[in-house]
Design a protein around this motif. Structure first.
Motif, PDB file in Angstrom:
ATOM      1  N   GLY A  70      -3.036 -30.370 -26.539  1.00  0.00           N
ATOM      2  CA  GLY A  70      -1.738 -29.778 -26.261  1.00  0.00           C
ATOM      3  C   GLY A  70      -0.995 -30.553 -25.201  1.00  0.00           C
ATOM      4  N   GLU A  71      -0.250 -29.822 -24.399  1.00  0.00           N
ATOM      5  CA  GLU A  71       0.537 -30.402 -23.314  1.00  0.00           C
ATOM      6  C   GLU A  71      -0.289 -30.312 -22.040  1.00  0.00           C
ATOM      7  N   VAL A  72      -0.426 -31.410 -21.336  1.00  0.00           N
ATOM      8  CA  VAL A  72      -1.264 -31.427 -20.140  1.00  0.00           C
ATOM      9  C   VAL A  72      -0.486 -32.017 -18.968  1.00  0.00           C
ATOM     10  N   ALA A  73      -0.701 -31.437 -17.801  1.00  0.00           N
ATOM     11  CA  ALA A  73      -0.045 -31.908 -16.579  1.00  0.00           C
ATOM     12  C   ALA A  73      -1.084 -32.518 -15.645  1.00  0.00           C
ATOM     13  N   ALA A  74      -0.591 -33.274 -14.693  1.00  0.00           N
ATOM     14  CA  ALA A  74      -1.455 -33.974 -13.746  1.00  0.00           C
ATOM     15  C   ALA A  74      -2.396 -33.019 -13.026  1.00  0.00           C
ATOM     16  N   GLY A  75      -1.897 -31.861 -12.626  1.00  0.00           N
ATOM     17  CA  GLY A  75      -2.719 -30.904 -11.885  1.00  0.00           C
ATOM     18  C   GLY A  75      -3.926 -30.416 -12.656  1.00  0.00           C
ATOM     19  N   GLU A  76      -3.753 -30.207 -13.975  1.00  0.00           N
ATOM     20  CA  GLU A  76      -4.868 -29.751 -14.805  1.00  0.00           C
ATOM     21  C   GLU A  76      -5.961 -30.812 -14.885  1.00  0.00           C
ATOM     22  N   ILE A  77      -5.539 -32.053 -15.073  1.00  0.00           N
ATOM     23  CA  ILE A  77      -6.504 -33.152 -15.142  1.00  0.00           C
ATOM     24  C   ILE A  77      -7.211 -33.298 -13.800  1.00  0.00           C
ATOM     25  N   ALA A  78      -6.441 -33.237 -12.713  1.00  0.00           N
ATOM     26  CA  ALA A  78      -7.012 -33.379 -11.371  1.00  0.00           C
ATOM     27  C   ALA A  78      -8.050 -32.302 -11.094  1.00  0.00           C
ATOM     28  N   THR A  79      -7.760 -31.067 -11.461  1.00  0.00           N
ATOM     29  CA  THR A  79      -8.689 -29.958 -11.223  1.00  0.00           C
ATOM     30  C   THR A  79     -10.051 -30.246 -11.848  1.00  0.00           C
ATOM     31  N   HIS A  80     -10.059 -30.674 -13.098  1.00  0.00           N
ATOM     32  CA  HIS A  80     -11.322 -30.930 -13.793  1.00  0.00           C
ATOM     33  C   HIS A  80     -12.007 -32.196 -13.283  1.00  0.00           C
ATOM     34  N   ILE A 103       1.904 -35.640 -22.134  1.00  0.00           N
ATOM     35  CA  ILE A 103       1.277 -35.842 -20.833  1.00  0.00           C
ATOM     36  C   ILE A 103       2.370 -35.847 -19.781  1.00  0.00           C
ATOM     37  N   LYS A 104       2.267 -34.912 -18.835  1.00  0.00           N
ATOM     38  CA  LYS A 104       3.229 -34.850 -17.732  1.00  0.00           C
ATOM     39  C   LYS A 104       2.561 -35.445 -16.498  1.00  0.00           C
ATOM     40  N   MET A 105       2.691 -36.756 -16.361  1.00  0.00           N
ATOM     41  CA  MET A 105       2.031 -37.437 -15.258  1.00  0.00           C
ATOM     42  C   MET A 105       2.834 -38.678 -14.897  1.00  0.00           C
ATOM     43  N   THR A 106       3.131 -38.829 -13.629  1.00  0.00           N
ATOM     44  CA  THR A 106       3.871 -39.998 -13.152  1.00  0.00           C
ATOM     45  C   THR A 106       2.907 -40.985 -12.506  1.00  0.00           C
ATOM     46  N   THR A 107       3.404 -42.155 -12.193  1.00  0.00           N
ATOM     47  CA  THR A 107       2.603 -43.144 -11.477  1.00  0.00           C
ATOM     48  C   THR A 107       2.135 -42.575 -10.144  1.00  0.00           C
ATOM     49  N   ALA A 108       3.007 -41.851  -9.450  1.00  0.00           N
ATOM     50  CA  ALA A 108       2.635 -41.229  -8.167  1.00  0.00           C
ATOM     51  C   ALA A 108       1.517 -40.199  -8.361  1.00  0.00           C
ATOM     52  N   ASP A 109       1.556 -39.444  -9.466  1.00  0.00           N
ATOM     53  CA  ASP A 109       0.490 -38.484  -9.769  1.00  0.00           C
ATOM     54  C   ASP A 109      -0.850 -39.202  -9.945  1.00  0.00           C
ATOM     55  N   ILE A 110      -0.826 -40.310 -10.655  1.00  0.00           N
ATOM     56  CA  ILE A 110      -2.061 -41.063 -10.902  1.00  0.00           C
ATOM     57  C   ILE A 110      -2.614 -41.609  -9.590  1.00  0.00           C
ATOM     58  N   LYS A 111      -1.743 -42.185  -8.773  1.00  0.00           N
ATOM     59  CA  LYS A 111      -2.168 -42.722  -7.480  1.00  0.00           C
ATOM     60  C   LYS A 111      -2.724 -41.598  -6.595  1.00  0.00           C
ATOM     61  N   GLY A 112      -2.067 -40.436  -6.590  1.00  0.00           N
ATOM     62  CA  GLY A 112      -2.548 -39.300  -5.806  1.00  0.00           C
ATOM     63  C   GLY A 112      -3.916 -38.823  -6.270  1.00  0.00           C
ATOM     64  N   LEU A 113      -4.133 -38.792  -7.588  1.00  0.00           N
ATOM     65  CA  LEU A 113      -5.430 -38.393  -8.132  1.00  0.00           C
ATOM     66  C   LEU A 113      -6.517 -39.371  -7.689  1.00  0.00           C
ATOM     67  N   VAL A 114      -6.230 -40.654  -7.774  1.00  0.00           N
ATOM     68  CA  VAL A 114      -7.214 -41.663  -7.356  1.00  0.00           C
ATOM     69  C   VAL A 114      -7.533 -41.501  -5.868  1.00  0.00           C
ATOM     70  N   GLY A 142      -3.758 -44.420 -18.769  1.00  0.00           N
ATOM     71  CA  GLY A 142      -5.194 -44.551 -18.535  1.00  0.00           C
ATOM     72  C   GLY A 142      -5.543 -45.886 -17.905  1.00  0.00           C
ATOM     73  N   LYS A 143      -4.909 -46.939 -18.390  1.00  0.00           N
ATOM     74  CA  LYS A 143      -5.160 -48.265 -17.824  1.00  0.00           C
ATOM     75  C   LYS A 143      -4.659 -48.347 -16.381  1.00  0.00           C
ATOM     76  N   LEU A 144      -3.550 -47.686 -16.106  1.00  0.00           N
ATOM     77  CA  LEU A 144      -3.033 -47.641 -14.741  1.00  0.00           C
ATOM     78  C   LEU A 144      -4.021 -46.911 -13.825  1.00  0.00           C
ATOM     79  N   PHE A 145      -4.577 -45.796 -14.308  1.00  0.00           N
ATOM     80  CA  PHE A 145      -5.591 -45.069 -13.543  1.00  0.00           C
ATOM     81  C   PHE A 145      -6.777 -45.983 -13.233  1.00  0.00           C
ATOM     82  N   VAL A 146      -7.266 -46.710 -14.243  1.00  0.00           N
ATOM     83  CA  VAL A 146      -8.414 -47.593 -14.053  1.00  0.00           C
ATOM     84  C   VAL A 146      -8.091 -48.666 -13.017  1.00  0.00           C
ATOM     85  N   ALA A 147      -6.896 -49.233 -13.080  1.00  0.00           N
ATOM     86  CA  ALA A 147      -6.502 -50.260 -12.113  1.00  0.00           C
ATOM     87  C   ALA A 147      -6.472 -49.689 -10.696  1.00  0.00           C
ATOM     88  N   PHE A 148      -5.865 -48.520 -10.522  1.00  0.00           N
ATOM     89  CA  PHE A 148      -5.831 -47.882  -9.199  1.00  0.00           C
ATOM     90  C   PHE A 148      -7.249 -47.564  -8.712  1.00  0.00           C
TER      91      PHE A 148
END
Length: 174
Positions: A70-80, A103-114, A142-148
């Motif tokens: 479905g539709e997923v946001a950064a916060g849901e992914i981060a929680t898990h 997918i509702k996720m920005t570059t800043a969201d990915i960096k914050g998760l990392v 996903g590739k951006l997440f891996v790089a960070f």
């Protein structure tokens, strides 16, 4: 399928876009076999569950499977992701994003998760984590997440795949 991303345009202004891609989605029963262990998808029983927003988690014999639909946001992914690191579950995981519609996720969201994962994973052993998206999904996030993650020195090894079979092969290797 709708995929979102943000970037700065040539003049330094934020440019937020969503692209619409046709995708029938998959809601019926299916299964994966990871490292010789079968993970079955419970069949959806109502329209609210299919393709509703959901991250299901299943753990068997040293492998954790996260099914995102479905539709997923950064916060849901981060929680898990944070819960996976905090609890001593397994040393191998597969995140399956192939049924995601948006997918509702920005570059800043990915960096914050990392950054959050970096704080939590200090002193923890390395894990192998495969991220799988369908061929229609822009797996650039996903590739951006891996790089960070590599830049931040996270102890886990992350890799992005378009095909679950290749992800499983990678997880099987030592």
């Amino acid at each position: 399928m709708e995929i979102g991303f943000s970037h700065l345009d040539g003049h330094g202004a934020a440019d937020h876009r969503f692209f619409q891609v046709s995708d029938a989605g998959h809601c019926g029963p299916f299964s994966y076999t990871i490292i010789g262990i079968e993970f079955a998808n419970p069949a959806a029983t109502s329209s609210k569950e299919c393709p509703g927003n959901m991250i299901s988690v299943e753990t068997k014999a040293g492998c954790t499977l996260f099914r995102v639909s479905g539709e997923v946001a950064a916060g849901e992914i981060a929680t898990h992701a944070i819960q996976y690191l905090r609890e001593p579950l397994t040393d191998k995981a597969l995140w399956d994003f192939s049924s995601v519609t948006r997918i509702k996720m920005t570059t800043a969201d990915i960096k914050g998760l990392v950054d959050r994962l970096g704080d939590i994973s200090l002193g923890q052993p390395s894990r192998k984590v495969a991220l799988v998206g369908s061929g229609q999904i822009n797996i650039g996030l996903g590739k951006l997440f891996v790089a960070f993650a590599q830049i931040a020195g996270l102890p886990s090894r992350y890799k992005v795949f378009r095909d679950a079979g290749h992800a499983v092969d990678w997880l099987r290797k030592n």
